[in-house]
Each structure stands twice: as structure tokens, then as C-alpha cells.
Design a protein around this motif. Structure first.
Motif, PDB file in Angstrom:
ATOM      1  N   LEU A  32      74.711 -29.270   4.184  1.00 29.58           N
ATOM      2  CA  LEU A  32      73.796 -30.199   4.844  1.00 29.58           C
ATOM      3  C   LEU A  32      73.740 -31.521   4.089  1.00 29.58           C
ATOM      4  CD1 LEU A  32      71.795 -30.735   7.108  1.00 29.58           C
ATOM      5  CD2 LEU A  32      70.028 -29.672   5.698  1.00 29.58           C
ATOM      6  N   HIS A  33      73.765 -31.459   2.776  1.00 30.51           N
ATOM      7  CA  HIS A  33      73.804 -32.678   1.964  1.00 30.51           C
ATOM      8  C   HIS A  33      75.041 -33.505   2.310  1.00 30.51           C
ATOM      9  CE1 HIS A  33      73.520 -35.321  -1.519  1.00 30.51           C
ATOM     10  NE2 HIS A  33      74.778 -35.021  -1.769  1.00 30.51           N
ATOM     11  N   ASP A  34      76.206 -32.846   2.400  1.00 35.61           N
ATOM     12  CA  ASP A  34      77.444 -33.555   2.735  1.00 35.61           C
ATOM     13  C   ASP A  34      77.376 -34.170   4.129  1.00 35.61           C
ATOM     14  OD1 ASP A  34      78.536 -32.840   0.281  1.00 35.61           O
ATOM     15  OD2 ASP A  34      79.666 -31.129   1.100  1.00 35.61           O
ATOM     16  N   VAL A  35      76.914 -33.404   5.100  1.00 32.00           N
ATOM     17  CA  VAL A  35      76.834 -33.893   6.478  1.00 32.00           C
ATOM     18  C   VAL A  35      75.832 -35.050   6.575  1.00 32.00           C
ATOM     19  CG1 VAL A  35      76.160 -33.250   8.830  1.00 32.00           C
ATOM     20  CG2 VAL A  35      77.617 -31.725   7.496  1.00 32.00           C
ATOM     21  N   HIS A  36      74.730 -34.942   5.858  1.00 27.53           N
ATOM     22  CA  HIS A  36      73.733 -36.022   5.856  1.00 27.53           C
ATOM     23  C   HIS A  36      74.325 -37.296   5.266  1.00 27.53           C
ATOM     24  CE1 HIS A  36      70.055 -38.093   4.249  1.00 27.53           C
ATOM     25  NE2 HIS A  36      69.746 -37.922   5.513  1.00 27.53           N
ATOM     26  N   ARG A  37      75.084 -37.179   4.196  1.00 33.43           N
ATOM     27  CA  ARG A  37      75.733 -38.345   3.588  1.00 33.43           C
ATOM     28  C   ARG A  37      76.730 -38.977   4.564  1.00 33.43           C
ATOM     29  NH1 ARG A  37      77.909 -39.739  -2.122  1.00 33.43           N
ATOM     30  NH2 ARG A  37      76.188 -38.437  -2.728  1.00 33.43           N
ATOM     31  N   ILE A  38      77.495 -38.157   5.263  1.00 36.61           N
ATOM     32  CA  ILE A  38      78.458 -38.667   6.232  1.00 36.61           C
ATOM     33  C   ILE A  38      77.731 -39.395   7.360  1.00 36.61           C
ATOM     34  CG2 ILE A  38      80.156 -37.987   7.981  1.00 36.61           C
ATOM     35  CD1 ILE A  38      80.925 -35.664   6.021  1.00 36.61           C
ATOM     36  N   ALA A  39      76.641 -38.818   7.841  1.00 38.72           N
ATOM     37  CA  ALA A  39      75.874 -39.452   8.916  1.00 38.72           C
ATOM     38  C   ALA A  39      75.304 -40.801   8.464  1.00 38.72           C
ATOM     39  CB  ALA A  39      74.749 -38.527   9.377  1.00 38.72           C
ATOM     40  N   ARG A  40      74.769 -40.857   7.238  1.00 41.73           N
ATOM     41  CA  ARG A  40      74.249 -42.134   6.726  1.00 41.73           C
ATOM     42  C   ARG A  40      75.363 -43.154   6.594  1.00 41.73           C
ATOM     43  NH1 ARG A  40      71.609 -41.586   1.324  1.00 41.73           N
ATOM     44  NH2 ARG A  40      73.212 -40.043   1.093  1.00 41.73           N
ATOM     45  N   SER A  41      76.519 -42.725   6.103  1.00 46.32           N
ATOM     46  CA  SER A  41      77.644 -43.632   5.919  1.00 46.32           C
ATOM     47  C   SER A  41      78.120 -44.186   7.258  1.00 46.32           C
ATOM     48  CB  SER A  41      78.790 -42.898   5.221  1.00 46.32           C
ATOM     49  OG  SER A  41      79.924 -43.725   5.115  1.00 46.32           O
ATOM     50  N   ARG A  42      78.272 -43.304   8.228  1.00 40.70           N
ATOM     51  CA  ARG A  42      78.759 -43.753   9.541  1.00 40.70           C
ATOM     52  C   ARG A  42      77.706 -44.566  10.276  1.00 40.70           C
ATOM     53  NH1 ARG A  42      82.381 -38.608  11.637  1.00 40.70           N
ATOM     54  NH2 ARG A  42      83.842 -38.679   9.884  1.00 40.70           N
ATOM     55  N   GLY A  43      76.452 -44.182  10.147  1.00 46.55           N
ATOM     56  CA  GLY A  43      75.377 -44.935  10.788  1.00 46.55           C
ATOM     57  C   GLY A  43      75.254 -46.342  10.237  1.00 46.55           C
ATOM     58  N   ALA A  44      75.452 -46.498   8.942  1.00 42.25           N
ATOM     59  CA  ALA A  44      75.367 -47.809   8.324  1.00 42.25           C
ATOM     60  C   ALA A  44      76.503 -48.718   8.748  1.00 42.25           C
ATOM     61  CB  ALA A  44      75.369 -47.673   6.795  1.00 42.25           C
ATOM     62  N   ARG A  45      77.605 -48.136   9.237  1.00 41.00           N
ATOM     63  CA  ARG A  45      78.751 -48.939   9.661  1.00 41.00           C
ATOM     64  C   ARG A  45      78.728 -49.270  11.146  1.00 41.00           C
ATOM     65  NH1 ARG A  45      83.387 -45.532   8.192  1.00 41.00           N
ATOM     66  NH2 ARG A  45      81.923 -43.912   7.625  1.00 41.00           N
ATOM     67  N   LEU A  46      77.734 -48.761  11.878  1.00 48.80           N
ATOM     68  CA  LEU A  46      77.636 -49.097  13.292  1.00 48.80           C
ATOM     69  C   LEU A  46      77.204 -50.545  13.442  1.00 48.80           C
ATOM     70  CD1 LEU A  46      75.822 -45.958  14.730  1.00 48.80           C
ATOM     71  CD2 LEU A  46      78.216 -46.590  15.037  1.00 48.80           C
ATOM     72  N   PRO A  47      77.757 -51.239  14.417  1.00 43.82           N
ATOM     73  CA  PRO A  47      77.317 -52.617  14.623  1.00 43.82           C
ATOM     74  C   PRO A  47      75.894 -52.647  15.168  1.00 43.82           C
ATOM     75  CG  PRO A  47      78.875 -51.965  16.319  1.00 43.82           C
ATOM     76  CD  PRO A  47      78.805 -50.839  15.337  1.00 43.82           C
ATOM     77  N   GLU A  48      75.162 -53.669  14.780  1.00 45.57           N
ATOM     78  CA  GLU A  48      73.814 -53.851  15.303  1.00 45.57           C
ATOM     79  C   GLU A  48      73.928 -54.238  16.777  1.00 45.57           C
ATOM     80  OE1 GLU A  48      70.670 -53.658  13.990  1.00 45.57           O
ATOM     81  OE2 GLU A  48      71.578 -52.681  12.257  1.00 45.57           O
ATOM     82  N   PRO A  49      73.101 -53.664  17.663  1.00 45.87           N
ATOM     83  CA  PRO A  49      73.147 -54.053  19.076  1.00 45.87           C
ATOM     84  C   PRO A  49      72.655 -55.487  19.240  1.00 45.87           C
ATOM     85  CG  PRO A  49      71.388 -52.482  18.688  1.00 45.87           C
ATOM     86  CD  PRO A  49      72.145 -52.616  17.402  1.00 45.87           C
ATOM     87  N   HIS A  50      73.205 -56.168  20.244  1.00 47.57           N
ATOM     88  CA  HIS A  50      72.766 -57.527  20.554  1.00 47.57           C
ATOM     89  C   HIS A  50      71.364 -57.465  21.129  1.00 47.57           C
ATOM     90  CE1 HIS A  50      76.702 -59.009  19.686  1.00 47.57           C
ATOM     91  NE2 HIS A  50      77.253 -58.208  20.582  1.00 47.57           N
ATOM     92  N   SER A  51      70.669 -58.571  21.132  1.00 48.51           N
ATOM     93  CA  SER A  51      69.275 -58.588  21.585  1.00 48.51           C
ATOM     94  C   SER A  51      69.148 -58.150  23.044  1.00 48.51           C
ATOM     95  CB  SER A  51      68.668 -59.970  21.392  1.00 48.51           C
ATOM     96  OG  SER A  51      69.395 -60.926  22.141  1.00 48.51           O
ATOM     97  N   ASP A  52      70.129 -58.474  23.918  1.00 49.15           N
ATOM     98  CA  ASP A  52      70.040 -58.045  25.312  1.00 49.15           C
ATOM     99  C   ASP A  52      70.237 -56.536  25.442  1.00 49.15           C
ATOM    100  OD1 ASP A  52      72.719 -58.334  24.572  1.00 49.15           O
ATOM    101  OD2 ASP A  52      73.381 -58.704  26.636  1.00 49.15           O
ATOM    102  N   GLU A  53      71.056 -55.923  24.550  1.00 50.54           N
ATOM    103  CA  GLU A  53      71.229 -54.468  24.576  1.00 50.54           C
ATOM    104  C   GLU A  53      69.956 -53.779  24.109  1.00 50.54           C
ATOM    105  OE1 GLU A  53      74.601 -53.481  22.231  1.00 50.54           O
ATOM    106  OE2 GLU A  53      76.024 -54.416  23.587  1.00 50.54           O
ATOM    107  N   LYS A  54      69.267 -54.362  23.121  1.00 47.27           N
ATOM    108  CA  LYS A  54      68.022 -53.777  22.636  1.00 47.27           C
ATOM    109  C   LYS A  54      66.973 -53.769  23.738  1.00 47.27           C
ATOM    110  CE  LYS A  54      68.408 -55.035  17.778  1.00 47.27           C
ATOM    111  NZ  LYS A  54      67.837 -55.840  16.702  1.00 47.27           N
ATOM    112  N   SER A  55      66.882 -54.855  24.512  1.00 45.57           N
ATOM    113  CA  SER A  55      65.866 -54.921  25.557  1.00 45.57           C
ATOM    114  C   SER A  55      66.182 -53.942  26.683  1.00 45.57           C
ATOM    115  CB  SER A  55      65.738 -56.348  26.094  1.00 45.57           C
ATOM    116  OG  SER A  55      66.952 -56.761  26.708  1.00 45.57           O
ATOM    117  N   ARG A  56      67.462 -53.736  26.989  1.00 43.42           N
ATOM    118  CA  ARG A  56      67.827 -52.757  28.021  1.00 43.42           C
ATOM    119  C   ARG A  56      67.512 -51.344  27.563  1.00 43.42           C
ATOM    120  NH1 ARG A  56      73.607 -53.141  28.939  1.00 43.42           N
ATOM    121  NH2 ARG A  56      73.674 -54.971  27.674  1.00 43.42           N
ATOM    122  N   ASP A  57      67.701 -51.069  26.257  1.00 40.27           N
ATOM    123  CA  ASP A  57      67.430 -49.730  25.728  1.00 40.27           C
ATOM    124  C   ASP A  57      65.945 -49.410  25.731  1.00 40.27           C
ATOM    125  OD1 ASP A  57      70.089 -49.320  25.347  1.00 40.27           O
ATOM    126  OD2 ASP A  57      70.075 -49.811  23.210  1.00 40.27           O
TER     127      ASP A  57
END
Length: 122
Positions: free
Chosen positions: A88-113
């Protein structure tokens, strides 16, 4: 818990990548890559993450089997719990690593979400 990137203004490729291993002192290791993120060390990290995820999946299958066995002993279950915690520690680290590399959504995508989906009418 949702982890956000350190700096939303920083391009994804320029952000440090959390690697799937620690240094000798147990501290996290990071990698800053070029725009492609396909260098030798990044590919090695990808391969290690794939191995860790595969091992966690195999362990989960073993856990299901062992928990279904009425004859499982307390030491076996403690060992299983320790292995599951490590996975679980390994999977959590992988999730944090991949999540941190996701691009931030544009402001119009945030409002649609944030607008709830009405769904089909009844």
C-alpha cells in the motif's frame, strides 16, 4: 485525500517527479526531466512502478485466498498485514507521483466539472 501539484503555474514536465524509491536515509528521491519525460531514469522508474503494481496485485490475490482459509494462523496473518502495508505504501507513492504530474485543468474545465450532471429525465 487529494494531492495537488506544488505549483500550478509550473509546466508538468518541469515539476519534480517522485521516484518509486528512497535514498539511503529513507528520504524520497525526485527527478526533474526534460519536456518528454522519457529519459533513461524516467523509464527505469516507470518499469519499477509497473513491477510494484504487479506485485501489489499478486499480493491482493494471495490475501483474498489466505483470509478465506479458516486454518490461517496468526503469524501468517500478521505477515500478510505487513506485506499489504508495504504494498500500500508503494501504491500510494505511485499515485502521488502520477497525480503530481497531471496537468492542471483549465479554468473552463474546472467550471464544467463543478456543474452537476442532470442525468436523464424521468
Amino acid at each position: 485525500m487529494i494531492y495537488k501539484s506544488h505549483d500550478a503555474a509550473t509546466p508538468t514536465a518541469g515539476r519534480p517527479r517522485l521516484l518509486p524509491w528512497s535514498n539511503l536515509d529513507g528520504n524520497p528521491c525526485y527527478l526533474v526531466t526534460d519536456d518528454t519525460g522519457t529519459g533513461r531514469l524516467a523509464r527505469l522508474a516507470d518499469d519499477i512502478e509497473a513491477v510494484q503494481l504487479g506485485m501489489a496485485d499478486d499480493l491482493l490475490g494471495h490475501a483474498v485466498d489466505l483470509l478465506g482459509d479458516d486454518k490461517a494462523t496468526a503469524p501468517q496473518l500478521r505477515y500478510l498485514a505487513a506485506c499489504l502495508a508495504e504494498a500500500l505504501h508503494d501504491v500510494h507513492r505511485i499515485a502521488r507521483s502520477r497525480g503530481a504530474r497531471l496537468p492542471e485543468p483549465h479554468s473552463d474545465e474546472k467550471s464544467r466539472d463543478s456543474v452537476p450532471d442532470e442525468g436523464p429525465g424521468i
